[in-house]
Design an enzyme around this catalytic site. Sequence first.
Site, PDB file in Angstrom:
ATOM      1  N   LYS A   1      -4.854 -70.420  -8.990  1.00 43.47           N
ATOM      2  CA  LYS A   1      -4.066 -69.773  -7.943  1.00 43.47           C
ATOM      3  C   LYS A   1      -4.537 -70.163  -6.532  1.00 43.47           C
ATOM      4  O   LYS A   1      -5.566 -70.802  -6.377  1.00 43.47           O
ATOM      5  CB  LYS A   1      -4.105 -68.256  -8.130  1.00 43.47           C
ATOM      6  CG  LYS A   1      -3.531 -67.809  -9.495  1.00 43.47           C
ATOM      7  CD  LYS A   1      -2.088 -68.244  -9.664  1.00 43.47           C
ATOM      8  CE  LYS A   1      -1.399 -67.623 -10.859  1.00 43.47           C
ATOM      9  NZ  LYS A   1      -1.818 -68.163 -12.166  1.00 43.47           N
TER      10      LYS A   1
HETATM   11  C1  PLP Z   1       3.827 -65.680 -12.961  1.00 41.71           C
HETATM   12  C2  PLP Z   1       2.514 -65.224 -13.480  1.00 41.71           C
HETATM   13  N1  PLP Z   1       2.319 -63.915 -13.700  1.00 41.71           N
HETATM   14  C3  PLP Z   1       1.143 -63.466 -14.172  1.00 41.71           C
HETATM   15  C4  PLP Z   1       0.113 -64.317 -14.436  1.00 41.71           C
HETATM   16  C5  PLP Z   1      -1.144 -63.744 -15.003  1.00 41.71           C
HETATM   17  O1  PLP Z   1      -2.165 -63.743 -14.066  1.00 41.71           O
HETATM   18  P1  PLP Z   1      -3.653 -63.389 -14.538  1.00 41.71           P
HETATM   19  O2  PLP Z   1      -4.183 -64.623 -15.227  1.00 41.71           O
HETATM   20  O3  PLP Z   1      -4.388 -63.091 -13.270  1.00 41.71           O
HETATM   21  O4  PLP Z   1      -3.566 -62.235 -15.442  1.00 41.71           O
HETATM   22  C6  PLP Z   1       0.271 -65.692 -14.215  1.00 41.71           C
HETATM   23  C7  PLP Z   1      -0.741 -66.700 -14.491  1.00 41.71           C
HETATM   24  O5  PLP Z   1      -1.860 -66.684 -14.633  1.00 41.71           O
HETATM   25  C8  PLP Z   1       1.503 -66.154 -13.722  1.00 41.71           C
HETATM   26  O6  PLP Z   1       1.710 -67.452 -13.506  1.00 41.71           O
END
Ligand code: PLP
Length: 388
Positions: A186
Amino acid sequence: MNQHEDFLPYNLPDISEAEIDAVVDVLRSGWLAPGPRVKAFEADFASYAGTKHAIALDSATAGMHLALLASGIGPGDEVITTPTTFAATVNTIIHTGATPVLADICPDDYCIDPAAAERAITPRTRAIMPMHHGGSACRMDEILALARKHGLRVIEDAAHALGTQIGGRNIGSFGDATVFSFYPTKNVTSGRGGMLTTDDDALAERCRLLALHGMSNDAWDRYTARGSWSYQVLAAGYNYTMTDFQAALGHTQFSRLDAFQRQRTHLARRMSERLGALPEIVLPAERTGATHAWHLYVVRIRPGMLTISRDEIIVAMKERGIGTSVHFIPIHHHPYYRETYGWAPGDFPVADEAFEAMLSLPLYTRMTDAEADRVAAAVEEIVHGHRT
Ligand SMILES: Cc1ncc(COP(=O)(O)O)c(C=O)c1O
């Protein structure tokens, strides 16, 4: 030339000595659990988002799950979201016991189409979860109007949208709750982590409670001189908090956000200048009145103009030492959701068509101008060699 040494990955984190020092300081401090670094990160993030509350968590997935639970969503309820998203968006709805409902996307920015969302509303609908695809802002005016009209909650999946603004305002305070991700890919990373922002005191209080096992006091309060050993469990909560060494990394990264966003924007514009000359390529959309966080640089191949498919382009890019990706294989294409909800490819035609043709090119802050040019040159070469 060694092909591996020359490989340009699709994504790389940008960790400076400042981040390393901040993490080492925490390791030396003897306090690794959620503590002062988490609190400082939350305070700065809340002021960035313009919200009363920012709650640091160990992932965006945790944040979405908590926001849904704290909104009282559970079995019998429906939550509308987009098919063009990561599994976590939909899984968190399922984890509450509610039913996910998909609404097709807009063809320009790959975000949920408010008109399709409205058509998907039933008497059981409780919330909409828009996702700012790649850092492109969703049509929040329309989504918020829809939510007001039908009495729905809006929980934004802003995993891609740190750096996105609408009307000069940072994403974070538009919906009832907004959730950011600090996963290593990210725009800002804490190794793993997330942040939930909200102005809703009750929602924030419930999320904090559920994030730490349902306990009445957090560990910082319990184990410090000012704390008390006693606590009560008020709900069957989760273990979703961010630790201080994650916060040290994430907070230091966050302090570099403006510089990161300038570099992402610069690289995106540089690639668009060249790729914009190719009629076969649709550039990422930049909507009027909003800024793009450039988490992803997503191009689309115009149908019928090339003799090579998107999948073959991915291989051709790899042969030129360049990593690419696709965001995302639509939710309704995956076996689990197809079997559970009866969805099938073709159910959401805009998402299906976009999926066939979309390609995420490398974009990250450590990329040089020469590397961005190399990416653009590789696309040009492939396009020139495969015109119909
Ligand atoms: C659109 C989207 N939502 C949620 C997530 C989940 O994030 P996390 O890994 O911080 O739980 C991601 C990717 O990691 C994503 O690309």
